[in-house]
Design a protein around this motif. Structure first.
Motif, PDB file in Angstrom:
ATOM      1  N   ALA A 161       0.864  -1.198  -0.034  1.00 54.70           N
ATOM      2  CA  ALA A 161      -0.003   0.059  -0.106  1.00 54.70           C
ATOM      3  C   ALA A 161       0.814   1.271   0.057  1.00 54.70           C
ATOM      4  O   ALA A 161       0.567   2.280  -0.871  1.00 54.70           O
ATOM      5  CB  ALA A 161      -0.891  -0.126   1.240  1.00 54.70           C
ATOM      6  N   ALA A 173       0.843   4.006  -3.107  1.00 53.82           N
ATOM      7  CA  ALA A 173       0.343   5.147  -2.896  1.00 53.82           C
ATOM      8  C   ALA A 173       1.373   6.225  -3.187  1.00 53.82           C
ATOM      9  O   ALA A 173       1.054   7.311  -3.508  1.00 53.82           O
ATOM     10  CB  ALA A 173       0.080   5.245  -1.351  1.00 53.82           C
ATOM     11  N   PHE A 178      -6.428  10.324  -2.575  1.00 52.58           N
ATOM     12  CA  PHE A 178      -7.136   9.307  -2.027  1.00 52.58           C
ATOM     13  C   PHE A 178      -8.432   9.627  -1.239  1.00 52.58           C
ATOM     14  O   PHE A 178      -8.579  10.650  -0.628  1.00 52.58           O
ATOM     15  CB  PHE A 178      -6.043   8.465  -1.296  1.00 52.58           C
ATOM     16  CG  PHE A 178      -4.864   8.004  -2.035  1.00 52.58           C
ATOM     17  CD1 PHE A 178      -4.900   6.803  -2.728  1.00 52.58           C
ATOM     18  CD2 PHE A 178      -3.832   8.829  -2.327  1.00 52.58           C
ATOM     19  CE1 PHE A 178      -3.777   6.380  -3.267  1.00 52.58           C
ATOM     20  CE2 PHE A 178      -2.760   8.500  -3.081  1.00 52.58           C
ATOM     21  CZ  PHE A 178      -2.789   7.241  -3.312  1.00 52.58           C
ATOM     22  N   VAL A 205      -6.807   4.266   2.286  1.00 48.36           N
ATOM     23  CA  VAL A 205      -5.635   3.634   2.100  1.00 48.36           C
ATOM     24  C   VAL A 205      -6.168   2.535   3.285  1.00 48.36           C
ATOM     25  O   VAL A 205      -6.021   2.809   4.399  1.00 48.36           O
ATOM     26  CB  VAL A 205      -4.459   4.067   2.160  1.00 48.36           C
ATOM     27  CG1 VAL A 205      -3.355   2.980   2.062  1.00 48.36           C
ATOM     28  CG2 VAL A 205      -4.423   5.110   1.106  1.00 48.36           C
TER      29      VAL A 205
END
Length: 714
Positions: free
Chosen positions: A171, A175, A183, A186
């Motif tokens: 992740a 990201a 975003f 997450v």
């Protein structure tokens, strides 16, 4: 994902948007403890809710007066647990009894028994439990940063992308690899003892700010539940793209049929995701690129993703063509009119796709914008790819060299409805002056290959949902189906050949005319009546692959030859396989020569059944020509899979060697096999029809040799 164990439905609001958070696992003496870092992350993100610290020793921790018990903390929306693995369940139980609505468990090192106990508690109590073995969750829009490591992923911009990952490091990498987009969430799900990726997809479908969902998945444990969540997202217009890490065990389990070698392990997984409309990418960069692209273009049509690429370098044009081929991306042919007008705009230059727009010294002013308009207006083009030199390592002079054409391309992207995609020629970071903002019409992606992969994946994610497979008319259902299932169930560890033949007949799968017998005289009488030539095959439950022991004799042209071959075949098999039980022989009418295919199926214990089709015969493992579809399959899905194989190209007519042959009968056979596998879930683990002989004149498909492997009993 672990097998789903929580009662549904699950409300995740208490996890993703808690009004109050209690921390178990913060310390007054160890500021590096996970609980302490969570508190500091919450404060840094300006979390607006109430923070409670639970520690048996009490005292002040991170400026918060700790309470000694969960009961003293009182009811909270969420309890974050970061204690030793053996203390997790007790901590979660105490918090639940004190009124906590949900739990987020960051603890690592829990055993399988610990996980089972935690999952059982979650199920019995109805408490949603996130984790364990996870980094946590970030809700960007609501300033909720429940993350295990201080400062990691801090300051993420807000935008339409949600990322769900079993891997915390995955992740973080994805990201931080994305530019020009923001975003909503997450989520690091970890071991998924209770709340799974499917539940988070459902949650994000109902989240208005989320428009695109990215997944990093290690395994799928509840495929039907996962597929339903994906279907909801697609219906809501929220495309999903996934990176699947790790490998399915289906191929390793398929040790009896050649199908296991024919259908790769990754192919089984890919067939499942393709069947539910989730494209798979192969690495973090490709996932990041696809999410960037979808964030900008999720409302634009990608059609068949036929690409027109433009550069100002002949070398880049050639490289782009090579990378498009590797990515499976179709370069648009360009209409005759477009080619003529491009030639007018670029005198003396070659007009190809990819287009080297810098190849003309006589081009007039505004030549680049003119070329972009022509490509975007061409009816054969779905997507325009603009290749630039935009890597961060370029100096001011080098980056400014293409400023004018980048400006022209951005202006063209605003003029046209078709999606424009910018690709830097390098996979290095994008130069700050070229990073697309959330308001820009197009993303600027690191690397030509990444951009092409993203185009293909985005087109698949945005494609209309495939029609559900319709049950073919005439195949068993109801009582007839149950009787056949009972017949297979009673077969024990082997499915006899006559039982297999009965199943194939019931499902309308054509086979060669044959007789099974232990009597040579009966075999001769049958062959005399049926007509020569015939094929002789040994009939033994212990010999699944008869050619491996020279248990198949073809081209027997007379009764005398049949008698001789019968005796010789049994003599050599008794010598080579003295352990095999010999029931008798199968005598089969020999079909005219045709194209040999294989239709095979394997059942992954987690995902379900997948059916493959490709070139068959004795060289099947050497050829490895197969594409897979998830069962049950529609004719359209099978047709698309067949079109990707060498067998499909052969059936289309190949260089005058083979005529064009009707695909319909073979497609119908694959569809019927897929329904057989669907109907016999839990009973049949593998099916292999090899060869399936295709008549070159009519296309009719006959399963000449079929092997059925039962599911091992627990």
């Amino acid at each position: 994902m672990a097998e789903h164990t929580c009662a549904l439905p699950i409300s995740l609001a208490a996890v993703a948007k808690p009004a109050s958070v209690a921390i178990i696992g913060a310390s007054s003496s160890r500021s590096y403890a996970t609980g302490n870092q969570v508190i500091r992350n919450l404060r840094a993100s300006r979390y607006p809710g109430r923070i409670v610290v639970i520690n048996p020793a009490g005292g002040s921790i991170e400026g918060v007066d700790a309470v000694t018990t969960a009961r003293a903390a009182g009811p909270v929306d969420l309890v974050v647990v970061a204690v030793g693995p053996r203390a997790v369940v007790a901590a979660v139980r105490d918090a639940r009894e004190a009124g906590a609505r949900a739990a987020l468990v960051m603890s690592v090192g829990m055993t399988a028994g610990d996980l089972l106990e935690l999952a059982s508690f979650a199920r019995d109590s109805g408490m949603p439990v996130h984790g364990p073995n996870c980094m946590g969750l970030i809700n960007v829009g609501d300033d909720v940063m429940l993350w295990a490591d201080e400062g990691i992923l801090a300051g993420l911009p807000a935008g339409p992308v949600a990322l769900i990952s079993q891997s915390g490091s995955g992740a973080i990498f994805v990201a931080r690899s994305m530019t020009g987009v923001g975003f909503t969430h997450v989520v690091s799900t970890g071991s998924e003892a209770c709340i799974t990726t499917a539940e988070y997809i459902d949650y994000l479908v109902d989240d208005e700010a989320t428009g695109v969902i990215g997944l990093i998945i290690e395994s799928v444990g509840a495929p039907e539940r996962f597929a339903r969540a994906v279907a909801r997202a697609r219906e809501a217009g929220k495309p999903i793209v996934a990176l699947k890490v790790g490998r399915s065990q289906a191929g390793a389990r398929a040790t009896v049929a050649h199908t296991g070698a024919m259908m790769s392990e990754d192919g089984v997984v890919a067939a499942y995701f393709d069947g539910i409309g989730v494209p798979l990418v192969k690495d973090y960069d490709a996932l990041a690129a696809t999410l960037e692209l979808l964030a900008h273009h999720r409302d634009k049509p990608f059609g068949s993703a036929r690409v027109a690429a433009i550069t100002i370098s002949g070398g880049q044009a050639a490289l782009t063509a090579d990378l498009a081929d590797s990515a499976g991306v179709t370069l648009a042919p360009l209409s005759a009119e477009t080619r003529m007008r491009l030639q007018e705009a670029l005198p003396g230059a070659g007009v190809n796709n990819p287009l080297d727009a810098g190849g003309s010294e006589a081009a007039e002013d505004e030549w680049y914008g003119r070329c972009l308009d022509l490509l975007a207006d061409d009816p054969t083009v779905d997507v325009v790819l603009v290749v630039t030199d935009s890597q961060a390592s370029l100096n001011d002079v080098e980056i400014s060299y293409e400023d004018d054409i980048v400006a022209d391309a951005r202006a063209a992207a605003l003029r046209h409805a078709k999606p424009f995609v910018f690709a830097s020629s390098s996979s290095l970071s994008i130069h700050p002056s070229r990073i697309a903002s959330t308001d820009d019409p197009s993303p600027h992606i690191r690397g030509i290959g990444n951009a092409l992969t993203a185009i293909a994946a985005a087109a698949a994610a945005l494609a209309p949902a495939s029609k559900e497979a319709s049950r073919p008319a005439g195949i068993p259902h109801g009582r007839e189906l149950e009787e056949l299932r009972d017949l297979v169930r009673s077969s024990g560890g082997r499915i006899a050949n006559d039982v297999g033949e009965r199943l194939l007949f019931a499902y309308g799968i054509k086979t060669a005319e044959s007789l099974r017998t232990s009597s040579l005289e009966e075999a001769v009488d049958w062959a005399d009546a049926a007509g020569y030539p015939v094929v002789l095959k040994v009939d033994s439950p212990d010999i699944p692959h008869r050619t491996d022991v020279r248990g198949v004799v073809v081209g027997i042209a007379s009764s005398a030859a049949l008698r001789t071959e019968w005796a010789e075949m049994f003599e050599r098999i008794r010598k080579s396989r003295p352990d095999a039980a010999l029931i008798g022989a199968e005598i089969q009418r020999q079909l005219p020569a045709g194209i040999e295919a294989i239709v095979g199926a394997v059942r992954d214990p987690a995902i379900g059944a997948t059916v493959g089709v490709g070139l068959g015969g004795v060289l099947v493992e050497l050829l490895r020509d197969a594409e897979s579809v998830f069962a049950p399959a529609s004719p359209g899905a099978v047709k698309a899979a067949l079109g990707k194989t060498r067998l499909g190209r052969l059936l289309d007519g190949y260089r005058g060697i083979t005529p064009t042959i009707d695909h319909g009968p073979l497609i119908d056979t694959v569809v019927r096999v897929s329904w057989l596998m669907q109907d016999f879930s839990g009973l049949i683990a593998e099916l292999e029809a090899n060869p399936v002989l295709i008549d070159p004149e009519t296309g009719r498909a006959f399963a000449v040799d079929v092997l059925l492997v039962p599911t091992p009993r627990a």
